[in-house]
Each structure stands twice: as structure tokens, then as C-alpha cells.
Design a protein around this motif. Structure first.
Motif: not given
Length: 180
Positions: A14-24, A122-126, A128-131, A143-149
Motif C-alpha cells: 500500500v506504500g506505508k514505507d514510502t509514506l512513513l519515510a516522507g512523513a518522517r 486499490p487492489a490493482v495498485m497493491l 503492481e507495487r508488490l510485483q 495471498a497478500r492482495v486477498a488478505r488486504a481485501a
């Protein structure tokens, strides 16, 4: 007054690492906030967030001696927030941490005040980012996309939809952190 524990949660990709680094970076000069570094049973060169790599045996020893204020297992790894962060909270500093949806009830029950910021995309973005990050097999990605939903965060205090430029997501996360 005890500083809040601000748990930033959301599914893999979902981009947590990117957003957290920017917020930090955005909050670097504000003494009211500290960003937690997690212990993770993942090698230091595995990519993703800057973490303290620990072996499973070391993790188990620390957890068993009460060395984590919060810990959990997910995707074959163990994650822990060091108990030392509690001293900062007792001094009134808000601790921002990459958390787990699975620990929210426990955190709210034992670590108040806790604020939850849910990051979604959105799942399609998840997918793409994981790939793109290349750490998981195609089956693990699905499995991670299914867990998110299957596991939305209904008990969030704030939500950030990370479906555009990272700068927009960072701005929204900083606002949610400041509001906590």
C-alpha cells in the motif's frame, strides 16, 4: 500526559514505507514526534523500511523478557516495537510506528492512547507495487492482495488513500499524524 502511539497500518504494497519515510522527513524538526524503528526477523538487505534485523531466537528472547511494547508475526516474519519507546511516550512524545492490523485491539487495550491511521489503495495498485518490489512470489502476492481485501481496518481514526503521487499521500499522512 502520555504521548499517543500512532499506528500506521495497511496491507503489504500500500506504500506505508514510502509514506512513513516522507512523513518522517516532514516532521524531522518537530520534537513532539518520533518514528519507531522495528525489530524484524528479516535480513538487513531485504529492502523496505530501515529496521533492526534480529534472528528469530533473539526476537523470542526479547519478547519473552518483555522487551517489546507490541509484537506480532505476519508473512513468516516477527515484528516488534521496542519497550524503550514507552519512555518517550511517558515524556509526552507521540510515537509513530508501522503497525499491524492484527494488533489493534491489543494495542488499544494496553497502550492507550492509541490512534490508528489506515493506508489503503486499490487492489490493482497493491499488486503492481508488490510485483515491482520483487520480494514475493506470484502466489505470495496474490495471498497478500486477498488478505488486504479480507481484512479492512474499520476501527481507524484516520484514513489515507494512497492512489496518486507519493507527495499527496505524504501530505495526508502528516496531517493525520498531527491530528492524532
Amino acid at each position: 500526559m502520555t504521548g499517543a502511539l500512532i499506528l500506521v497500518v495497511g496491507p503489504s504494497g500500500v506504500g506505508k514505507d514510502t509514506l512513513l519515510a516522507g512523513a518522517r522527513d516532514a516532521l524531522a524538526g518537530d520534537p513532539g514526534f518520533v518514528f519507531a524503528q522495528r525489530d524484524i526477523t528479516r535480513p538487513p538487505d531485504a529492502g523496505g523500511e530501515a529496521h533492526r534485523p534480529v534472528s528469530q531466537a533473539e526476537f523470542d528472547r526479547i519478547a519473552g523478557s518483555g522487551g517489546y511494547m507490541l509484537h506480532w508475526a505476519a508473512h513468516g516474519l516477527s515484528y516488534g516495537l521496542p519497550i524503550a519507546l514507552q519512555r518517550l511516550r511517558q515524556a509526552g512524545v507521540a510515537v509513530v510506528a508501522n503497525g499491524s492490523r492484527a494488533t489493534l485491539a491489543q494495542a488499544r487495550a494496553t497502550l492507550a492512547p492509541v490512534r490508528v491511521v489506515a493506508i489503503t489503495a486499490p487492489a490493482v495498485m497493491l499488486r503492481e507495487r508488490l510485483q515491482a518490489r520483487g520480494r514475493e512470489t506470484p502466489a505470495e502476492i496474490e495471498a497478500r492482495v486477498a488478505r488486504a481485501a479480507a481484512w479492512p481496518v474499520a476501527e481507524a481514526d484516520a484514513a489515507v488513500i494512497n492512489d496518486g503521487p507519493a507527495t499527496d499521500g505524504i501530505t495526508a499522512l502528516v496531517a493525520a499524524i498531527r491530528a492524532a
